[in-house]
Motif scaffolding. Structure first.
Motif, PDB file in Angstrom:
ATOM      1  N   GLN A 128       0.837  -1.194   0.000  1.00  0.00           N
ATOM      2  CA  GLN A 128       0.000   0.000   0.000  1.00  0.00           C
ATOM      3  C   GLN A 128       0.876   1.250   0.000  1.00  0.00           C
ATOM      4  O   GLN A 128       1.231   1.777   1.053  1.00  0.00           O
ATOM      5  CB  GLN A 128      -0.913   0.009   1.236  1.00  0.00           C
ATOM      6  N   ARG A 130       0.082   4.217  -0.619  1.00  0.00           N
ATOM      7  CA  ARG A 130      -0.647   5.347  -0.037  1.00  0.00           C
ATOM      8  C   ARG A 130      -1.762   4.816   0.864  1.00  0.00           C
ATOM      9  O   ARG A 130      -2.928   4.785   0.486  1.00  0.00           O
ATOM     10  CB  ARG A 130      -1.234   6.237  -1.131  1.00  0.00           C
ATOM     11  N   PRO A 131      -1.443   4.400   2.074  1.00  0.00           N
ATOM     12  CA  PRO A 131      -2.474   3.845   2.960  1.00  0.00           C
ATOM     13  C   PRO A 131      -3.465   4.916   3.406  1.00  0.00           C
ATOM     14  O   PRO A 131      -3.137   6.102   3.476  1.00  0.00           O
ATOM     15  CB  PRO A 131      -1.679   3.305   4.143  1.00  0.00           C
ATOM     16  N   VAL A 132      -4.678   4.476   3.705  1.00  0.00           N
ATOM     17  CA  VAL A 132      -5.719   5.393   4.161  1.00  0.00           C
ATOM     18  C   VAL A 132      -5.301   6.078   5.453  1.00  0.00           C
ATOM     19  O   VAL A 132      -5.561   7.260   5.670  1.00  0.00           O
ATOM     20  CB  VAL A 132      -7.048   4.624   4.351  1.00  0.00           C
ATOM     21  N   PRO A 134      -1.767   6.361   7.379  1.00  0.00           N
ATOM     22  CA  PRO A 134      -0.343   5.975   7.343  1.00  0.00           C
ATOM     23  C   PRO A 134       0.216   5.553   8.690  1.00  0.00           C
ATOM     24  O   PRO A 134       0.992   4.612   8.781  1.00  0.00           O
ATOM     25  CB  PRO A 134       0.349   7.247   6.830  1.00  0.00           C
ATOM     26  N   SER A 264      -7.208  11.188  -1.222  1.00  0.00           N
ATOM     27  CA  SER A 264      -5.747  11.286  -1.315  1.00  0.00           C
ATOM     28  C   SER A 264      -5.079   9.918  -1.323  1.00  0.00           C
ATOM     29  O   SER A 264      -3.987   9.745  -1.865  1.00  0.00           O
ATOM     30  CB  SER A 264      -5.201  12.112  -0.148  1.00  0.00           C
ATOM     31  N   SER A 265      -5.730   8.941  -0.712  1.00  0.00           N
ATOM     32  CA  SER A 265      -5.151   7.595  -0.678  1.00  0.00           C
ATOM     33  C   SER A 265      -5.399   6.818  -1.959  1.00  0.00           C
ATOM     34  O   SER A 265      -4.885   5.705  -2.118  1.00  0.00           O
ATOM     35  CB  SER A 265      -5.738   6.821   0.505  1.00  0.00           C
ATOM     36  N   TRP A 303      -6.989   0.414  -6.665  1.00  0.00           N
ATOM     37  CA  TRP A 303      -6.808   0.561  -5.212  1.00  0.00           C
ATOM     38  C   TRP A 303      -7.250  -0.689  -4.476  1.00  0.00           C
ATOM     39  O   TRP A 303      -6.665  -1.057  -3.455  1.00  0.00           O
ATOM     40  CB  TRP A 303      -7.600   1.778  -4.731  1.00  0.00           C
TER      41      TRP A 303
END
Length: 690
Positions: A128, A130-132, A134, A264-265, A303
């Motif tokens: 991941q 870009r994790p939801v 971080p 953004s994620s 995603w």
């Protein structure tokens, strides 16, 4: 057995363990968490979630160990791994988000030091980018399910996560109230403790609110169709997991956060309004009518590949078990509760007797109720009786939750008979996705918080209200097509004159004395309301009557004051056949509970009623007054001892009961409701099965 461990111990990391353990369990794995991880301040919600996973490591052998949050490892984890003395064949898999290669190597080294061998360490950054959320030790993964497997609701469930939103603007709660009352969707709010207190203290206290720990993220995702998240960022790992689970399961997520954190994620979410004032129009105009298209588009997002739990399972060498395609025949489980629970159990067994024999019926009840249920030929799961303890007030309900959860499965029906809907009932219905009915007897006294009692009504598909015998007692507490009023539910018995005489002869033989008159007192077991003064007064006034036998009749398991056993002419009888004793009695003195009053009415038995006045019980004074106003009984308050003595003497010496017997025989009673209630439950089970 897969042990789920975590790098550092905290309330937040414990949430991570619970979330991942439930996800693995839903995939068919046997999962557990070392009981030492349970925080002292876990709170009620987490305790219920953890109950099915916590184990003593000394009693359960590990087949796999999964370590979450390996980017930070403390000595507690290392000690836990050492103490387990894992066989070299037991895989140890660790996950973490490592900022540098050096931190990755350091984690491997610390684990190897504790284990005496290398552990498999998975860098979640590779999964991941870009994790939801971080900064979390949670893998934030989910089971990617086909949209076809998702429940289709006529009216969608919309959940709002308020996050860091301030509720100081009174118009905000007014907005939520308007959204909750319109019919286009079902609204619920997930709030913090402070937000919940603010709502409960406001004129909008009836808003449907849930705390962050009220239900697990997986359960929330299964019961939500559309999620809207407000505030700055995401309100913790539980809400992040909720969002990931919902999107993976084919739900719609709307990003209304100030910093657009979901968008953004890279998550396939909709960009919604930043204020709730514009949300209703956005839902009605843009979302609800287009859900299939939105979900279809979201299912194509790359995603979803980054949060697919199967990728993590493959990397860890885990193979999920095949899902069961066939279930046992759906069952209807009755759960009678409150106090000893016998009155509730009797009502439920009366209804169950009227249901078709082809239906699978069973009970879960307290030990005092088990004989009553089993004599009807119905299987019964014994529950653990509640004990008076200040150290763990939720312990009894947690055990009930575990037992209900172990026996119930999807498509089963749970029938709850009681006042307050306990966490065990609420959670097992939501988690198992059960069909559910609430048998809710009314006549709640003035001052009782009805909103508290009704807060969880929405979890039931049907509410069945057994009526009182008199119209003025049938208060309505809620409305809707799901609420069904039926006639009074009462167990009726038959007893001939010869059988009455035989019963009296058996009593004379049992107690070793002849008598001409029989007095039966049924004032309750002393748990809900102390009736020792009244029992002592009755026993005292009858002690000198040598031709009179006084029986204090209680349910099996009820509490009786020791002083009651000191009278020579008074005997305590614990029985399930109190009605037969009353039919044979010359004088009946009773509390004015629902079952007691109906049994006297429908068997045309004159009685002296002494209503209980405990404020948390039903309003017995209203019920007794309604009967007395119709000359169907003698009603005496619990403080009128002299009136009680005169009335008992009049009934024994001057046949004073005949006036009431004549009125009872002439009074037209409403049709009983057990058959109708059974039809409603049978129909509910059949519809849900389809």
């Amino acid at each position: 057995m897969i042990y789920v461990e975590v790098g550092t111990r905290s309330l937040r990391s414990f949430d991570t363990q619970l979330i991942f353990a439930e996800q693995l369990a839903a995939r068919g794995f046997n999962v557990c968490i070392d009981a030492d991880y349970l925080p002292e301040d876990a709170g009620r919600g987490r305790i219920f979630e953890a109950a099915k996973f916590l184990v003593d490591p000394g009693e359960n052998k590990a087949q796999t160990v999964f370590v979450l949050g390996a980017e930070e490892i403390d000595d507690f984890l290392l000690a836990s791994l050492r103490n387990k003395q894992l066989d070299p064949s037991v895989p140890v898999v660790a996950t973490g988000r490592f900022a540098t290669q050096q931190s990755y190597i350091a984690a491997k080294a610390r684990l190897a030091y504790a284990l005496g061998r290398e552990a498999q360490v998975i860098d979640l950054t590779d999964f991941q980018p870009r994790p939801v959320l971080p900064s979390t030790s949670s893998p934030l993964v989910a089971d990617i399910r086909p949209v076809s497997r998702r429940s289709k609701r006529v009216v969608p469930n919309v959940t709002l996560v308020l996050g860091s939103m301030e509720l100081d603007n009174p118009e905000m709660l007014s907005c939520f109230s308007r959204m909750s009352s319109q019919g286009g969707y079902n609204l619920k709010l997930i709030v913090s403790g402070a937000q919940n207190e603010a709502i409960k203290a406001s004129p909008f206290h009836d808003l449907p609110t849930y705390l962050y720990t009220g239900l697990s993220p997986l359960t929330l995702a299964n019961s939500t169709d559309i999620l809207a998240m407000f505030g700055h960022g995401i309100a913790g790992v539980r809400m992040a997991a909720f969002a990931v689970e919902l999107i993976a399961a084919g739900g719609v997520a709307i990003d209304c956060t100030d910093d657009e954190v979901l968008m953004s994620s890279g998550a396939p979410a909709l960009l919604g309004p930043k204020t709730p004032f514009a949300l209703d129009g956005y839902l009605i105009g843009n979302v609800i009518g287009n859900v299939p298209q939105i979900v279809e588009q979201a299912s194509k997002s790359q995603w979803l590949h980054t949060v697919d739990i199967s990728r993590l399972e493959t990397a860890a060498g885990l193979t999920p078990k095949k899902r069961q395609t066939e279930q046992d025949k759906p069952r209807t489980l009755f759960f009678p509760t409150n106090g000893v629970g016998l009155g509730h159990a009797q009502r439920c067994s009366t209804i169950a007797r009227e249901m078709p024999d082809t239906m699978t019926k069973m009970f879960a009840a307290f030990p005092s109720c088990v004989p009553l249920v089993r004599r009807e030929g119905i299987d019964c799961i014994p529950l653990v009786q509640r004990t008076d303890t200040k150290t763990n007030s939720d312990g009894n309900d947690v055990l009930t939750y575990r037992r209900l959860g172990a026996v119930l499965q999807e498509n089963d029906t749970l029938v709850f008979d009681g006042g307050y809907v306990f966490d065990s009932v609420y959670r097992v219905i939501r988690e198992r996705k059960l069909s559910a009915a609430w048998i809710r007897r009314g006549l709640w006294p003035e001052g009782r918080s009805r909103q508290t009692m009704l807060r969880r009504e929405s979890v039931f598909d049907r509410v069945i209200v057994p009526s009182e015998a008199f119209d003025e007692l049938n208060d309505a507490y809620s409305y809707g097509d799901h609420v069904h009023y039926v006639g009074p539910i009462v167990r009726q018995v038959e007893q001939s004159a010869a059988e009455k005489e035989q019963l009296k002869a058996r009593l004379a033989e049992r107690f070793g004395r002849d008598f001409k008159q029989l007095v039966v007192s049924m004032l309750g077991g002393g748990v809900a309301s102390d009736r020792s003064a009244q029992l002592q007064a009755i026993s005292g006034m009858l002690e000198a009557r040598k031709d009179c036998l006084h029986l204090v009749v209680t349910w099996p398991g009820s509490t009786v004051q020791p002083a009651t056993f000191g009278w020579k002419n008074t005997h305590v009888v614990q029985t399930l056949e109190a009605t037969k004793l009353c039919l044979a009695a010359d004088v009946v003195i009773s509390a004015a509970g629902y079952n007691s009053v109906l049994e006297m009415l429908y068997h045309r038995i004159p009685a002296i009623f002494i209503p209980q006045s405990a404020p948390y019980l039903d309003d017995q004074e209203r019920r007794a007054t309604a009967m007395a106003d119709r000359d169907l009984c003698a009603a005496i308050t619990e403080r009128e001892f002299m009136t009680l003595e005169r009335t008992v003497a009049d009934w024994l010496d001057h046949d004073g009961a005949e006036f009431y017997r004549s009125a009872l025989n002439d009074f037209e009673l409403p049709k009983t409701g057990a058959v109708k209630a059974a039809e409603l439950l049978t129909e509910l089970g059949a519809n849900y099965d389809q």
